[in-house]
Design a protein around this motif. Structure first.
Motif, PDB file in Angstrom:
ATOM      1  N   TRP A 165       0.794  -1.071  -0.192  1.00 30.80           N
ATOM      2  CA  TRP A 165       0.148   0.059   0.020  1.00 30.80           C
ATOM      3  C   TRP A 165       0.897   1.323   0.042  1.00 30.80           C
ATOM      4  CZ3 TRP A 165      -4.284   1.993  -1.324  1.00 30.80           C
ATOM      5  CH2 TRP A 165      -4.676   3.152  -0.613  1.00 30.80           C
ATOM      6  N   GLN A 167      -0.778   3.221  -3.347  1.00 36.26           N
ATOM      7  CA  GLN A 167      -1.558   4.425  -3.007  1.00 36.26           C
ATOM      8  C   GLN A 167      -1.527   5.689  -3.698  1.00 36.26           C
ATOM      9  OE1 GLN A 167      -1.262   6.397   0.610  1.00 36.26           O
ATOM     10  NE2 GLN A 167       0.422   5.153   1.250  1.00 36.26           N
ATOM     11  N   TYR A 168      -0.251   5.769  -4.690  1.00 39.81           N
ATOM     12  CA  TYR A 168       0.219   6.548  -5.290  1.00 39.81           C
ATOM     13  C   TYR A 168       0.130   6.538  -7.002  1.00 39.81           C
ATOM     14  CZ  TYR A 168       1.739   8.409  -0.685  1.00 39.81           C
ATOM     15  OH  TYR A 168       1.670   8.699   0.665  1.00 39.81           O
ATOM     16  N   ASP A 180      -9.346  -1.947   0.082  1.00 41.15           N
ATOM     17  CA  ASP A 180      -8.853  -1.846  -1.499  1.00 41.15           C
ATOM     18  C   ASP A 180      -7.267  -2.309  -1.448  1.00 41.15           C
ATOM     19  OD1 ASP A 180     -11.035  -0.696  -2.756  1.00 41.15           O
ATOM     20  OD2 ASP A 180     -10.334   1.248  -1.797  1.00 41.15           O
ATOM     21  N   ASN A 181      -6.841  -2.635  -0.412  1.00 44.75           N
ATOM     22  CA  ASN A 181      -5.260  -3.010  -0.151  1.00 44.75           C
ATOM     23  C   ASN A 181      -4.979  -3.587   0.951  1.00 44.75           C
ATOM     24  OD1 ASN A 181      -2.328  -2.535   0.234  1.00 44.75           O
ATOM     25  ND2 ASN A 181      -2.509  -1.929  -1.869  1.00 44.75           N
ATOM     26  N   ARG A 184      -8.610   5.024   4.145  1.00 43.25           N
ATOM     27  CA  ARG A 184      -8.742   4.712   2.666  1.00 43.25           C
ATOM     28  C   ARG A 184      -8.759   3.490   2.221  1.00 43.25           C
ATOM     29  NH1 ARG A 184      -5.826   7.102  -2.156  1.00 43.25           N
ATOM     30  NH2 ARG A 184      -4.591   8.045  -0.798  1.00 43.25           N
ATOM     31  N   PRO A 185      -7.609   2.830   2.626  1.00 42.40           N
ATOM     32  CA  PRO A 185      -7.065   1.278   1.891  1.00 42.40           C
ATOM     33  C   PRO A 185      -8.259   0.602   2.855  1.00 42.40           C
ATOM     34  CG  PRO A 185      -5.260   2.216   3.696  1.00 42.40           C
ATOM     35  CD  PRO A 185      -6.269   3.174   3.500  1.00 42.40           C
TER      36      PRO A 185
END
Length: 371
Positions: free
Chosen positions: A131, A135-136, A296-297, A219-220
């Motif tokens: 992650w 994430q980027y 998501d991750n 977020r993840p």
């Protein structure tokens, strides 16, 4: 016993934050296994930044020595990062460690370089997921990949939690196959936990099913997807409550998003409970009928291992190593909801023999420490 006779190898485990989340629990699991079963061969210590200290509390309980690295923080801060590097280097020199085993991106980068500069014979880094890179996008992602390639030159072993994670390293050209080792995560065997604590606290009757997750609100972990799945399921069944255990660590943006989503749907608000961070999460989890992971991750999430050990079926997105841990994973929230409903209707899950899995996890680490 090796040729060194009575001299034990000294190991330093180092991680960026001292909170009590996935990577810290993995580190603790390794350290605990070494302390309990191999203390005649290895002397183990831990170093971490001071945020937020819960790891140190757990290490205190089992008598493991730890060091606070004052300037080791999660955020990129050139001044603090440089200070942290010299703090780590000084610690390694003074500790005269045979092995340095690093976890998490920041500590992993600084400690690997410092360890090799100090002449440490064996430097190991465990990837707890990607992650930090994924994430980027664009130049920032490219710079982070370059940083991992650079740090890999100062590593003897790169440990991955599953084959999928190893393949990511190959794709990003991080390190080389001679450094790669796969060691799936494991957790300490869970003692007998009495059910009922969560139901009593929230006043949930026995006939009502509980679908839960234990994760940070960030977020993840995608708490919004958790709410969307809940919305679909409760439209089909009225006897289901969704419980999210875990709060924000870095920022409260997603906590506000979750609250807004529920405020706009008062009927859903009655079916979803957000409890915030709880140290007794494992006891509360025992009341889950299904564990719902909506991330998501991930790397190899310990909460999935905990759920499996408690005999709780898992419904999950296709992230990290989860596809190698459970039979089926899903990409769409509609599929998550459908499979969740299917399990709620069947409920016939059998847990595995986790004492053996944990013992193998420790033995796999011992094997690379001895090489």
């Amino acid at each position: 016993m090796e040729e060194r006779g009575e001299v034990r190898k000294k190991i330093l485990h180092i991680i960026t934050r001292s909170d009590w989340t996935g990577a810290q629990k993995v580190l603790y699991g390794i350290v605990y296994g070494l302390k309990e079963n191999y203390s005649d061969q290895f002397e183990v210590e831990v170093a971490a930044g001071k945020e937020n200290g819960m790891l140190f509390e757990e290490l205190d309980k089992v008598g493991v020595k730890y060091h606070v690295v004052e300037n080791l923080v999660r955020e990129i801060n050139p001044v603090k990062d440089l200070k942290a590097y010299f703090e780590i280097k000084k610690l390694i020199k003074q500790g005269n460690y045979d092995i340095v085993h690093a976890h998490s991106s920041k500590a992993g980068f600084l400690a690997r370089i410092a360890a090799k500069k100090c002449g440490v014979k064996k430097v190991i880094y465990t990837y707890h997921g990607f992650w930090g890179i994924e994430q980027y996008r664009g130049i920032k992602k490219s710079l982070l990949i370059w940083a991992e390639r650079f740090a890999a030159r100062y590593s003897d072993y790169l440990v991955f939690l599953c084959n999928r994670e190893k393949e990511k390293a190959e794709k990003y050209r991080i390190g080389n196959p001679s450094q790669y080792v796969i060691i799936p995560n494991a957790i300490l065997p869970i003692g007998n936990i009495q059910k009922g604590k969560l139901r009593r606290e929230l006043g949930i009757p026995d006939h009502v099913k509980i679908v839960g997750n234990v994760a940070r609100l960030d977020r993840p972990k995608n708490p919004m997807r958790f709410l969307q799945v809940a919305e679909k399921v409760v439209q089909e069944r009225d006897d289901v409550i969704f419980v999210w255990i875990g709060g924000s660590i870095v920022e409260d943006f997603y906590a506000k998003q979750v609250q807004q989503y529920l405020d706009e749907r008062p009927w859903l608000k009655e079916k979803v409970k957000i409890l915030g961070f709880r140290k007794d999460a494992i006891e509360l989890m025992a009341d889950f009928d299904v564990f719902l992971l909506t991330s998501d991750n991930e790397g190899m999430p310990l909460v999935v291992l905990e759920a499996q050990q408690l005999g709780i079926p898992v419904v999950s997105t296709d992230v990290g190593c989860v596809g190698e841990m459970i039979d089926s994973v899903y990409s769409k929230k509609e599929d998550l909801a459908l499979n969740l409903l299917k399990i709620l209707n069947e409920n016939d899950y059998v847990s595995h023999r986790y004492k053996e899995i944990y013992d193998r996890f420790i033995e796999n680490h011992i094997s690379i420490y001895r090489k």
